[in-house]
Design a protein around this motif. Sequence first.
Motif, mmCIF file in Angstrom:
data_model
loop_
_atom_site.group_PDB
_atom_site.id
_atom_site.type_symbol
_atom_site.label_atom_id
_atom_site.label_comp_id
_atom_site.label_asym_id
_atom_site.label_seq_id
_atom_site.Cartn_x
_atom_site.Cartn_y
_atom_site.Cartn_z
ATOM 1 N N ILE A 26 0.835 -1.202 0.000
ATOM 2 C CA ILE A 26 0.000 0.000 0.000
ATOM 3 C C ILE A 26 0.877 1.262 0.000
ATOM 4 O O ILE A 26 0.652 2.213 -0.746
ATOM 5 N N PHE A 27 1.926 1.206 0.828
ATOM 6 C CA PHE A 27 2.809 2.366 0.921
ATOM 7 C C PHE A 27 3.432 2.692 -0.438
ATOM 8 O O PHE A 27 3.391 3.816 -0.912
ATOM 9 N N LEU A 32 3.289 5.730 -5.645
ATOM 10 C CA LEU A 32 3.380 5.700 -7.103
ATOM 11 C C LEU A 32 2.342 6.592 -7.766
ATOM 12 O O LEU A 32 2.471 6.976 -8.917
ATOM 13 N N LEU A 33 1.253 6.915 -7.021
ATOM 14 C CA LEU A 33 0.213 7.770 -7.595
ATOM 15 C C LEU A 33 0.800 9.151 -7.871
ATOM 16 O O LEU A 33 1.663 9.623 -7.129
ATOM 17 N N PRO A 34 0.352 9.796 -8.949
ATOM 18 C CA PRO A 34 0.877 11.141 -9.232
ATOM 19 C C PRO A 34 0.447 12.123 -8.133
ATOM 20 O O PRO A 34 -0.666 12.027 -7.623
ATOM 21 N N GLY A 35 1.358 13.028 -7.769
ATOM 22 C CA GLY A 35 1.038 14.042 -6.771
ATOM 23 C C GLY A 35 1.127 13.487 -5.362
ATOM 24 O O GLY A 35 1.242 12.280 -5.159
ATOM 25 N N ASP A 36 1.098 14.356 -4.363
ATOM 26 C CA ASP A 36 1.034 13.908 -2.985
ATOM 27 C C ASP A 36 0.087 14.819 -2.225
ATOM 28 O O ASP A 36 -0.599 15.652 -2.837
ATOM 29 N N VAL A 37 0.048 14.627 -0.904
ATOM 30 C CA VAL A 37 -0.936 15.372 -0.125
ATOM 31 C C VAL A 37 -0.724 16.884 -0.250
ATOM 32 O O VAL A 37 -1.679 17.658 -0.253
ATOM 33 N N ALA A 38 0.518 17.315 -0.403
ATOM 34 C CA ALA A 38 0.793 18.750 -0.514
ATOM 35 C C ALA A 38 0.178 19.337 -1.780
ATOM 36 O O ALA A 38 -0.554 20.333 -1.734
ATOM 37 N N THR A 39 0.411 18.693 -2.926
ATOM 38 C CA THR A 39 -0.153 19.225 -4.168
ATOM 39 C C THR A 39 -1.677 19.122 -4.165
ATOM 40 O O THR A 39 -2.377 19.959 -4.717
ATOM 41 N N GLU A 40 -2.217 18.062 -3.543
ATOM 42 C CA GLU A 40 -3.672 17.893 -3.500
ATOM 43 C C GLU A 40 -4.332 19.009 -2.700
ATOM 44 O O GLU A 40 -5.378 19.516 -3.060
ATOM 45 N N ARG A 279 -6.952 12.106 -1.397
ATOM 46 C CA ARG A 279 -6.114 13.185 -0.855
ATOM 47 C C ARG A 279 -4.670 12.744 -0.653
ATOM 48 O O ARG A 279 -3.877 13.478 -0.101
ATOM 49 N N ARG A 280 -4.358 11.521 -1.045
ATOM 50 C CA ARG A 280 -3.016 10.951 -0.848
ATOM 51 C C ARG A 280 -2.626 10.974 0.629
ATOM 52 O O ARG A 280 -1.476 11.174 0.972
ATOM 53 N N ASP A 281 -3.636 10.796 1.481
ATOM 54 C CA ASP A 281 -3.403 10.842 2.929
ATOM 55 C C ASP A 281 -2.928 9.461 3.363
ATOM 56 O O ASP A 281 -3.680 8.629 3.857
ATOM 57 N N ILE A 282 -1.626 9.251 3.201
ATOM 58 C CA ILE A 282 -1.107 7.890 3.254
ATOM 59 C C ILE A 282 -1.261 7.224 4.620
ATOM 60 O O ILE A 282 -1.498 6.029 4.712
ATOM 61 N N THR A 283 -1.162 7.966 5.704
ATOM 62 C CA THR A 283 -1.284 7.331 7.021
ATOM 63 C C THR A 283 -2.681 6.763 7.232
ATOM 64 O O THR A 283 -2.846 5.668 7.778
ATOM 65 N N VAL A 284 -3.707 7.480 6.753
ATOM 66 C CA VAL A 284 -5.079 6.986 6.893
ATOM 67 C C VAL A 284 -5.290 5.773 5.989
ATOM 68 O O VAL A 284 -5.879 4.767 6.403
ATOM 69 N N VAL A 285 -4.785 5.865 4.748
ATOM 70 C CA VAL A 285 -4.929 4.739 3.824
ATOM 71 C C VAL A 285 -4.299 3.479 4.419
ATOM 72 O O VAL A 285 -4.893 2.396 4.413
ATOM 73 N N GLN A 286 -3.084 3.648 4.958
ATOM 74 C CA GLN A 286 -2.384 2.520 5.568
ATOM 75 C C GLN A 286 -3.215 1.886 6.670
ATOM 76 O O GLN A 286 -3.400 0.672 6.711
ATOM 77 N N ALA A 287 -3.727 2.735 7.566
ATOM 78 C CA ALA A 287 -4.478 2.210 8.704
ATOM 79 C C ALA A 287 -5.711 1.460 8.232
ATOM 80 O O ALA A 287 -6.005 0.349 8.698
ATOM 81 N N CYS A 288 -6.431 2.047 7.251
ATOM 82 C CA CYS A 288 -7.635 1.377 6.740
ATOM 83 C C CYS A 288 -7.286 0.030 6.116
ATOM 84 O O CYS A 288 -7.944 -0.992 6.381
ATOM 85 N N SER A 289 -6.232 0.017 5.295
ATOM 86 C CA SER A 289 -5.935 -1.246 4.619
ATOM 87 C C SER A 289 -5.484 -2.316 5.599
ATOM 88 O O SER A 289 -5.773 -3.491 5.424
ATOM 89 N N LEU A 290 -4.775 -1.878 6.662
ATOM 90 C CA LEU A 290 -4.382 -2.876 7.656
ATOM 91 C C LEU A 290 -5.601 -3.464 8.352
ATOM 92 O O LEU A 290 -5.664 -4.660 8.600
ATOM 93 N N ILE A 291 -6.575 -2.612 8.626
ATOM 94 C CA ILE A 291 -7.793 -3.118 9.270
ATOM 95 C C ILE A 291 -8.505 -4.101 8.346
ATOM 96 O O ILE A 291 -8.927 -5.190 8.759
#
Lengths: 318, 550
Positions: A26-27, A32-40, A279-291
């Motif tokens: 997931i990380f 790999l997605l274009p852009g990150d949370v800052a640009t979003e 939003r490329r909010d990677i910490t939230v995505v990580q937590a959700c996918s782990l759950i």
Amino acid sequence: MGNIPKLIAKRLGLGIFVLWVVSLIIFLGVSLLPGDVATEILGQSALPETVAAFRHELGLDLPLHIRYVHWLGGLLKGDLGHSLANGRAVSQLIGERLGNTLFLAGVAACFSVPVSLLLGLLTALYRGSVFDRFTNAVTLTWISFPEFFVAYILIMFFSVQAGWFPSLSTMREGDSFTHSLYLVTLPALTLTLVVTAHMMRMTRAAIISVLGSPFIEMAKLKGIGQRRVIVWHALPNALAPIINVVVIDLAYLIVGVVVVEVVFVYPGLGQLMIDAVQRRDITVVQACSLIFAATYVLLNMFADVLAIATNPRLMYPK
Amino acid sequence: MTKLDSVRGTKGDVVLDVKGLRIRAKSKAGWAEIVKGIDLTLRRGEILGLIGESGAGKSTIGLAALGYVKPGCRITDGTILFAGEDLSELSEAELRRLRGVRIAYVAQSAAAAFNPAHRLIDQYTEVAVVHGIRDAASARAEAVELYRKLHLPNPEAFGERFPHQVSGGQLQRAMVAMALACKPDIIVFDEPTTALDVTTQIEVLAAIKDVVRDFHTAAIYITHDLAVVAQLADRIMVLRHGDLVEEGNTRQILEQPSADYTRQLLGRDPPKSDTTTASQKILTVSSVDAAYGSIKVLHHVSLSVGEGTTVAVVGESGSGKSTLARVVTGLLPCSKGALMFDGRSIDSSLRRRSLDLRRRIQLVHQMPDTSLNPRHRVREVLGRPLTFYHGLMGRLRTARIIELLEQIELDLTFLDRFPEELSGGQKQRLCIARALAAKPDLIICDEVTSALDQSVAQGVLRLLMDLQKNLRVSYLFITHDLQTVRAIADEVVVMNQGRIVEQGPKDEFFAPPHHPYTQLLLTSVPQMDPDWLDSIRETRAALARAMSLA
């Protein structure tokens, strides 16, 4: 009997390994997605300096592997980190959403599992009858429609025309249990209609395949009635495949309900994850996918334990 | 109920009266008659033997005595009178009241007929409790008594076990106990000892004989083995293709059979007279050990097979004889010891054997039904090894397939049939032809005739012998049947619990003195003498007494 604790320990160990691999994938995937949370957040027109400063503030300027190690270190200490987008603690963000998701899944499961098993038993018992064909046709119809279609049909009849249930299931803090139940009725019903056919048909097929066994003929020659033959003789021997299908559907109820959540504007985990990915909010995505991954690991382990517990050959070795 | 209860009478009353029974089964060509107008009378305290080969309709008749027909069959004519009522006309609910209670059934394979999910005692008490005859507690108490009577080990705790936890012979006796649960008027025994080893068969036969006598129950005993039924039955009906061949009391049928078919059933294979001893060894197995995981199943097994000869490996289930076959084929690499083939040492693992070596060792399985791919026509079954081993294609391949079919005495019309369109014997011949297609030097035959009727089995054995004479192929022949050994073997190897207990030329094997285990095997084979079972039990009891005194 001694093999169950051993199995659980082994599965938990393997499960942790699976979760680690999932977190890695997931990380990498999100990065790999274009852009990150800052640009979003700052948008297309932001000055490069502003973006760089924001990135530095969030620690996004560090190399990928360093960020991953930081995140993993936090996780091992029990800290899921903070949302990159709004700074709230991930555990808090997820906490209430997870509760909602489990509540909806629980209500749907409490309804759909008994109903599917009962229908499976009855259709096996009255195999080939009008009732059997009717039940099969109806459940297959529901499973064939897309979820959102089922959801809108239910809204049209039960909420727009009859006015019995709300079309929006927005939960608020402090809602009583009965009121919450009232709110999730339509989404839970949608999910039930979607998963019932699967579980019911597997129950029916598993029982019918056992009905060809010599011990079933023996039971008939002992003068045992059809109902007892199915429930006492066939069902216990058909449990393994049924358990597996039920568990897959339970996992689906927790993990795969995004569409239903969107239609009913239900504040669940699926919607949170979709937003976080955008939003490329990677910490939230990580937590959700782990759950979600943990759900599969635990439920599958549960299925295996049940399969052993219900099989005397494995439970009581020679 | 009063009418039904009136049946319990004195010995000699007719309990079951079947008249002109006709049963049809659905087949591809429509409804085929499988029972063709059978009359049958059963009296209280009498054991009636139904004997015949598969397709004789004996099981169908036995089930009809419970008012039951297999799915796809129906009773078209005749009456089945029990207690003044015609079972063929009763409703399912009325039949349920009789089944298990007044008429009970003992199935061929107890391992398949017991529900694997429930304890034996619960399956025992089910009949009485469901029919409201006993409460669970008293049914349990009776079960313990019956278990004791049937000499089951530790009768108080025996019923708490699950079917997979007890041996085949014990399970079969548990099924006899279950049939007796409601003290039925009639018990139908459907080949109850066919799936058992000879030494176990004796125990079960003795148990059946005792309880049937003590309970004054009438019984129908179905079997294909005349020697078995001779031990139990008062009267015998010989059946063939759904027709009665002859009927008479047991001694009369055994001593003066009037029909040719009965004489044929009584006859045994003529023993192979010219045993060959070969100078060249094709296979040598030296002190081989093999294990499944941590469970060791073969201990120091050594044997050799001479070129163009047959070595029979004899033993009961669990003796390790099939494991030996797996080791020789390389399916199960041995953990110790060595294999030599045609004078050269060979790898114990199939994966590291050359294609040519694989070609030279072929295996024929016990069950042709499961070892033939149901979606392959005969042409493909035989063609695949021809292409695989010999690279034959097209016309050459077809020519060779036809040649193989000739060798197994089948004609061209079989080329495009599927396995399910063949009879059991034809299927097994096809399996043999498939092995021959590779042009092997050694064929391992794993119980190749035990799933077949006696007359069909004789045909297959004769074929194997002819092929050996013409092609000089060697056989490692695994069997539990001593009659088969007599018919085909040059040398005999006796196995027990993973060890070879005796080996040598056939004539020495059948002539005393015997190894104690061989002695036990040889004396356990039922003889065509109605007094055999009683006398062997006396001999063994005396032997046991002598041993306990000494």
